[in-house]
Scaffold this motif. Structure first.
Motif, mmCIF file in Angstrom:
data_model
loop_
_atom_site.group_PDB
_atom_site.id
_atom_site.type_symbol
_atom_site.label_atom_id
_atom_site.label_comp_id
_atom_site.label_asym_id
_atom_site.label_seq_id
_atom_site.Cartn_x
_atom_site.Cartn_y
_atom_site.Cartn_z
ATOM 1 N N ASN B 416 1.032 -14.788 28.521
ATOM 2 C CA ASN B 416 2.298 -14.079 28.688
ATOM 3 C C ASN B 416 2.799 -13.483 27.382
ATOM 4 O O ASN B 416 3.354 -12.381 27.380
ATOM 5 C CB ASN B 416 3.346 -15.018 29.292
ATOM 6 C CG ASN B 416 3.080 -15.248 30.757
ATOM 7 O OD1 ASN B 416 2.637 -14.347 31.459
ATOM 8 N ND2 ASN B 416 3.303 -16.462 31.236
ATOM 9 N N ILE B 417 2.597 -14.202 26.277
ATOM 10 C CA ILE B 417 3.010 -13.639 24.985
ATOM 11 C C ILE B 417 2.196 -12.370 24.710
ATOM 12 O O ILE B 417 2.737 -11.359 24.256
ATOM 13 C CB ILE B 417 2.859 -14.680 23.847
ATOM 14 C CG1 ILE B 417 3.928 -15.777 24.010
ATOM 15 C CG2 ILE B 417 2.990 -14.020 22.470
ATOM 16 C CD1 ILE B 417 3.818 -16.941 23.047
ATOM 17 N N GLY B 418 0.914 -12.418 25.052
ATOM 18 C CA GLY B 418 0.062 -11.240 24.882
ATOM 19 C C GLY B 418 0.570 -10.060 25.698
ATOM 20 O O GLY B 418 0.695 -8.943 25.193
ATOM 21 N N LEU B 419 0.919 -10.321 26.958
ATOM 22 C CA LEU B 419 1.389 -9.247 27.832
ATOM 23 C C LEU B 419 2.728 -8.683 27.342
ATOM 24 O O LEU B 419 2.947 -7.464 27.355
ATOM 25 C CB LEU B 419 1.534 -9.762 29.271
ATOM 26 C CG LEU B 419 0.227 -10.092 30.001
ATOM 27 C CD1 LEU B 419 0.502 -10.756 31.335
ATOM 28 C CD2 LEU B 419 -0.596 -8.813 30.219
ATOM 29 N N ILE B 420 3.619 -9.585 26.905
ATOM 30 C CA ILE B 420 4.919 -9.123 26.402
ATOM 31 C C ILE B 420 4.722 -8.277 25.142
ATOM 32 O O ILE B 420 5.381 -7.249 24.962
ATOM 33 C CB ILE B 420 5.858 -10.326 26.115
ATOM 34 C CG1 ILE B 420 6.298 -10.979 27.425
ATOM 35 C CG2 ILE B 420 7.088 -9.898 25.333
ATOM 36 C CD1 ILE B 420 7.011 -12.312 27.260
ATOM 37 N N SER B 421 3.784 -8.696 24.287
ATOM 38 C CA SER B 421 3.535 -7.929 23.063
ATOM 39 C C SER B 421 3.052 -6.517 23.405
ATOM 40 O O SER B 421 3.520 -5.539 22.807
ATOM 41 C CB SER B 421 2.477 -8.620 22.195
ATOM 42 O OG SER B 421 2.845 -9.950 21.985
ATOM 43 N N ILE B 422 2.155 -6.424 24.384
ATOM 44 C CA ILE B 422 1.675 -5.089 24.796
ATOM 45 C C ILE B 422 2.866 -4.257 25.282
ATOM 46 O O ILE B 422 3.027 -3.097 24.921
ATOM 47 C CB ILE B 422 0.590 -5.202 25.894
ATOM 48 C CG1 ILE B 422 -0.661 -5.882 25.336
ATOM 49 C CG2 ILE B 422 0.231 -3.829 26.457
ATOM 50 C CD1 ILE B 422 -1.709 -6.241 26.379
ATOM 51 N N LEU B 423 3.732 -4.882 26.083
ATOM 52 C CA LEU B 423 4.901 -4.178 26.627
ATOM 53 C C LEU B 423 5.789 -3.663 25.501
ATOM 54 O O LEU B 423 6.221 -2.509 25.516
ATOM 55 C CB LEU B 423 5.706 -5.127 27.538
ATOM 56 C CG LEU B 423 7.025 -4.577 28.035
ATOM 57 C CD1 LEU B 423 6.805 -3.671 29.236
ATOM 58 C CD2 LEU B 423 7.989 -5.690 28.421
#
Lengths: 319, 473
Positions: B416-423
Motif C-alpha cells: 500500500n505504501i508503494g501504491l500511495i507513493s505512485i499516486l
C-alpha cells in the motif's frame, strides 16, 4: 470592382479550406484507427509478456511454495499448518535435529490447499517426516485458496481447487495473465528473491490489555467438518504411501482463547477416528504470557520452548 | 447499481449507443428513463419520492420566476428550502433525532421515545436536496431563469452519472448543456474513457486495498500497536481520497463520453499548505455550495472577526452533519472549523515564519501538518461512535510499540505504501500536466496510459464489489 475581386477570392478559398478540414479529419480518423490497431494487441501482448516475466520471478524466489514447485524444495521434515504452523521454527528444528525442513504453513491455510501441497510435494520429492498442525482444518477461507493462483500453472490440484471455489477467479486468470499474480503470495515471492525465508515468527509479546479484558465471543467452538477430516486422512495416507512418518500435533493456545473452545477434545477425537492418527495435544503446554504474541500464536521465545518439548517427546524422532 | 459492478457495465454499454442514436427531446426522455432505471435498480420504492420532489421543484421554480411580489418570492424560496430540508431531515436524521432525544431523556431518568419507524436512507438524497436548494435560490436571486422543459429539469435533477455521490451540479452549468444535442466525438470518448479508467484505478487498486487494512485497525484498535493505528489513519485518508475522487473521476468521465462537462471535484487536496486551501481543493462542489448558500448568507467575513469565526464554525458543523446522522460527523466538522479559525488567528505568526524559513522547508512542513491534522479529524469521521474514536485516539497516543519489525500484515503495508507513493508522484506530475490534454495531444501517451492503467488494475485491483464510501451520505 474591388468588391467583386474580394468576393471571387472568398469563393475560391472557401472550398479549399473545407477540403483541408475534411482531409485533416480523415487523417485524424486514420491515425486513430492505427492507434487502436496498436493499442488492443499491445494490451494483450503486454499482459502475456509481463505475466511471463512475473512467473519467472515467482519461480526463482526462495518463498516456500516457489521452492516446492521449482525443484529446490526437498527436505527431511515437511511441516504443514495455518499461521500457527509458523511457530514450528525452522532454524531451531534444523539446530536440534540436524535435518533440513520445509515449512509449508501459511496464514489461514485451508485443509484443501494443505492436502494439495503435500500431494504435490510427494509427486516431486521424498521426506522422512511430515508434521501437521491440525488446527489448519478448523477454518476454510475461499479467499486464501484463490490467493494461491500464482502457482496455478504449476499445480493441477491448486488450479482445480480455484476453479471449484471461484470460477470467476479462474476465468480472470485465463483472460489476464497479470491477474494471476494479483496475490499476496506473489508479493511475498518478490520479497524472497535472493533472500532465504523460514523465519516467519513474531518477536512481540501479547498486549497486557488483551490479558486483562478480552472482547472475544463466549464460544469459539470448532465447527468439525467432514471435508477437513478427509483432508487430514488424505495427507496421512499419501505420507504413509511414501514410507514417511506422520505426526499430527496441535500447538499451544493461551488459556483465554482455549477456554472458549469447549469441544477441542471432540475435535481431536474426531481426527483420531477418521484418520487413525493420534493427535499430540500441546494446547495447554504453556500459559506464560511472555511466550505468546497473541492468544493463538507463540512468539520466538514460546516457539523455542515448544520445539524443545517436541524434541523431548520424540516428535522429530524417525522411528 | 454501483459503478464498480458488472450490472453497471452492462447498463452503460447499452446506454451509450442508444443515447447517441436518439436526438433532441427523445434523447432527454431516454436519459431520464435510464436515470430512473438506475435509481430504481437500487430501490424502486423511492422513485415516487424523486418524481414528486422533481414535479414540486419544477412548478415552484416556474411560479417563483413569474412572481414579482418580493414577500411572496421569499415565501416561495423558504417553502422550497423547508420542503427539501424536511425531506432530508425525515429520511436521513429521523432515527438520529430519536436516538439523541432518548440519550437526553436518559440523562434525566425519564422514559424514552419508542422508534417504530425503520427508515431507509434514499441513496444520494443529500446531494439531490442540496442541488435542489441551490436551483431555487439562484432563481430567487434572479441569477438564472426557471427551466421550462420538464425533461431537461428532471435530467438535471436525477442524471445517473452524478446522482449517488455528486459532483453537486449548478443549474447554470449543466442545464444549457442538456439543451444542446451533444455530438459523439472521439476526443470526448477517449478523454472520458481515460478519466473513467483513472477513477476505477483509484478505487479498485488503492482505495479497496487500503480499505481492508483500515477496517481491521478501526474494528480492533485495542489489538494493535500505536504505529499500526497511525498507519491505519493515514491509510484511511488515502482510502477516502481515492474512493471519492475515484468516484468523481468516473462521473466526470462518463459525462464527458456523453458530451457533457462536469466541474472538477478534487484538486490534489493533500498538497494543500493550509486548511482554507485544503477546502478549496477537497470536494470542491460541496465546499463552494456551503460557501455560497450557507457561509455567505450567514454573513461570511462581514461584520467583524468574531462573526466570521462563528459563521465558519456553523458552516463546518452543519457540513459535518450533512455527511451523516451521527454526532461523530458533527465533531469532525467542528474540528475542521477549529482548524480554520485557528489558522486565521495565527496567520500573522505563520506569515512571519514563512518569511524566515526557506520555502523548500516551509512548504513541505506546512503540507505535512495540514495532512496529519486532517488525518486526526478523520478518526471521528470513520469511527461508528465516540467509544471507538476515543479507543483509537488512546491507542495512538499511548505510543505503545512503535517498532516496524513488530507490525503484522507487513506485506500489505509495503504494497500500500508503494501504491500511495505512485499516486502521489502522479498527482505531483499531474499538477503541471493536464491528464486529459495529454491523452488528446499525444498518441504515445494515450497508448501508454490506457495500457498501464489496465495492467495495473489486473495486477493490483481488488475485485470485491465494495461500495463507494460517499454513496452512504
Amino acid at each position: 470592382m474591388k468588391e467583386s475581386v474580394i468576393e471571387n477570392t472568398i469563393e475560391i478559398k472557401a472550398p479549399s479550406i473545407e477540403v483541408e478540414i475534411k482531409s485533416e479529419v480523415a487523417k485524424k480518423e486514420k491515425n486513430r484507427l492505427w492507434l487502436y490497431l496498436v493499442l488492443i494487441p499491445l494490451i494483450f501482448l503486454g499482459d502475456r509478456g509481463i505475466g511471463a516475466f512475473l512467473e519467472y520471478l515467482t519461480m526463482t524466489s526462495n518463498l516456500r511454495y516457489s521452492k516446492l514447485y521449482n525443484g529446490k524444495g526437498e527436505a527431511d521434515i515437511v511441516i504443514l499448518g495455518n499461521s500457527r504452523g509458523n511457530g514450528y521454527y525452522e532454524p531451531e528444528i534444523r539446530k536440534i535435529t540436524g535435518m533440513t525442513t520445509l515449512n509449508l504453513s501459511y496464514n489461514a491455510l485451508p485443509g484443501e490447499i494443505g492436502q494439495a501441497l503435500i500431494e504435490d510435494y510427494f509427486e516431486r520429492y521424498k521426506a522422512k517426516l511430515v508434521i501437521v498442525d491440525v488446527s489448519l482444518v478448523m477454518k476454510t477461507e475461499d479467499q486464501v485458496i484463490t490467493s494461491f493462483r500464482p502457482y496455478m500453472s504449476k499445480s493441477e490440484k491448486i488450479s482445480a481447487l480455484i476453479q471449484d471455489v471461484s470460477p470467476a477467479t479462474a476465468r480472470g486468470c485465463k483472460i489476464s495473465r497479470l491477474y494471476q499474480y494479483n496475490s499476496e503470495l506473489f508479493h511475498r515471492a518478490l520479497y524472497y528473491l535472493g533472500k532465504q525465508e523460514g523465519d516467519w515468527i513474531l518477536n512481540k509479546q501479547i498486549k497486557e490489555e488483551l490479558l486483562t479484558h478480552d472482547n472475544l465471543a463466549d464460544s469459539l467452538d470448532v465447527v468439525i467438518k467432514q471435508g477437513g477430516l478427509d483432508n487430514l486422512k488424505a495427507i496421512a495416507e499419501v505420507a504413509k504411501k511414501h514410507n514417511t512418518k506422520v505426526e499430527f500435533v496441535i500447538a499451544p493456545y493461551h488459556s483465554i482463547w482455549l477456554n472458549k473452545i469447549h469441544n477441542i477434545k471432540d475435535f481431536l477425537a474426531a481426527i483420531k477416528n477418521n484418520t487413525g492418527v493420534e493427535v499430540r495435544d500441546y494446547c495447554r503446554f504453556t500459559n506464560d504470557k511472555t511466550c505468546y504474541s497473541d492468544y493463538l500464536h507463540l512468539n520466538k521465545k514460546g516457539s523455542l520452548l515448544y520445539m524443545k518439548k517436541l524434541q523431548d517427546d520424540g516428535v522429530f524422532a524417525l522411528k | 447499481m454501483i459503478f464498480n459492478s458488472i450490472h453497471f457495465l452492462e447498463f452503460i454499454l447499452i446506454f451509450i449507443p442508444l443515447y447517441y442514436f436518439f436526438k433532441g427531446k427523445l434523447r432527454l426522455w431516454f436519459t431520464l428513463g435510464a436515470s430512473y432505471f438506475f435509481y430504481g435498480y437500487w430501490d424502486y420504492r423511492f422513485l415516487a419520492l424523486v418524481l414528486a420532489s422533481t414535479i414540486f421543484e419544477y412548478n415552484l421554480a416556474l411560479y417563483l420566476e413569474k412572481t414579482e411580489d418580493e414577500k411572496k418570492r421569499k415565501r416561495l424560496l423558504i417553502t422550497s428550502i423547508v420542503f427539501n430540508l424536511i425531506t432530508l431531515g425525515f429520511f436521513k436524521y429521523f432515527n438520529f433525532f430519536i436516538e439523541s432525544t432518548n440519550g437526553i431523556l436518559g440523562l434525566f431518568g425519564t422514559g424514552t421515545i419508542h422508534n417504530t419507524l425503520h427508515i431507509i436512507l434514499p441513496i444520494g438524497i443529500s446531494f439531490y436536496t442540496f442541488q435542489a436548494i441551490s436551483y431555487t435560490t439562484d432563481i430567487y436571486k434572479r441569477k438564472i431563469k426557471a427551466e421550462t422543459d420538464f425533461a431537461a429539469f428532471s435530467v438535471y435533477s436525477i442524471f445517473f452519472a452524478k446522482l449517488t455521490a455528486g459532483p453537486i451540479l449548478r443549474a447554470h452549468d449543466f442545464l444549457p448543456q442538456l439543451k444542446t444535442d451533444q455530438k459523439f466525438t472521439w476526443d470526448n470518448f477517449e478523454t472520458g474513457l481515460a478519466r473513467v479508467l483513472l477513477g476505477f484505478a483509484k478505487k479498485i487498486i488503492i482505495a479497496d486495498s487500503l480499505g481492508s487494512f483500515v477496517g481491521t485497525a478501526f474494528a480492533f484498535p485495542e489489538k494493535y500497536s500505536s504505529l499500526y493505528l497511525i498507519i491505519g489513519i493515514i491509510f484511511y485518508s488515502f482510502q477516502i481520497y481515492c474512493d471519492f475522487s475515484g468516484y468523481s473521476d468516473i462521473a466526470i468521465g462518463l459525462a464527458r463520453i456523453l458530451g457533457y462537462r462536469f466541474p472538477q471535484n478534487f484538486n490534489f487536496p493533500y498538497l494543500a499548505k493550509n486548511f482554507s486551501e485544503f477546502w478549496s481543493r477537497w470536494h470542491m462542489s460541496l465546499s463552494s455550495w456551503l460557501r455560497e448558500y450557507l457561509y455567505i448568507p450567514l454573513g461570511g467575513n462581514r461584520n467583524g472577526k468574531f462573526n466570521a469565526y462563528r459563521n465558519l464554525m456553523i458552516t463546518m458543523l452543519l457540513g459535518g452533519l450533512w455527511h451523516g446522522a451521527n454526532w461523530t460527523f458533527v465533531v469532525w466538522g467542528g474540528l475542521n472549523g477549529i482548524y480554520l479559525v485557528a489558522q486565521r488567528l495565527i496567520l500573522p505568526t505563520t506569515d512571519r515564519i514563512a518569511k524566515l524559513v526557506p520555502k523548500q522547508l516551509f512548504v513541505p512542513t506546512a503540507m505535512i501538518i495540514v495532512f496529519l491534522l486532517t488525518c486526526f479529524s478523520r478518526i471521528f469521521f470513520r469511527s461508528n461512535n465516540f467509544e471507538g474514536a476515543f479507543e483509537m485516539i488512546k491507542g495512538i497516543f499511548s505510543f505503545n510499540d512503535m517498532s516496524f519489525s513488530h507490525l503484522p500484515n507487513m506485506f500489505v503495508i509495503i504494497k500500500n505504501i508503494g501504491l500511495i507513493s505512485i499516486l502521489m508522484v502522479l498527482e505531483y506530475v499531474h499538477q503541471s500536466n493536464d491528464f486529459e490534454e495529454l491523452v488528446l495531444k499525444s498518441p504515445t501517451f494515450k497508448i501508454i496510459a490506457f495500457s498501464v492503467i489496465l495492467w495495473m488494475i489486473a495486477l493490483f485491483g481488488t475485485f470485491s464489489d465494495s461500495q463507494f464510501i460517499y454513496i452512504q451520505f
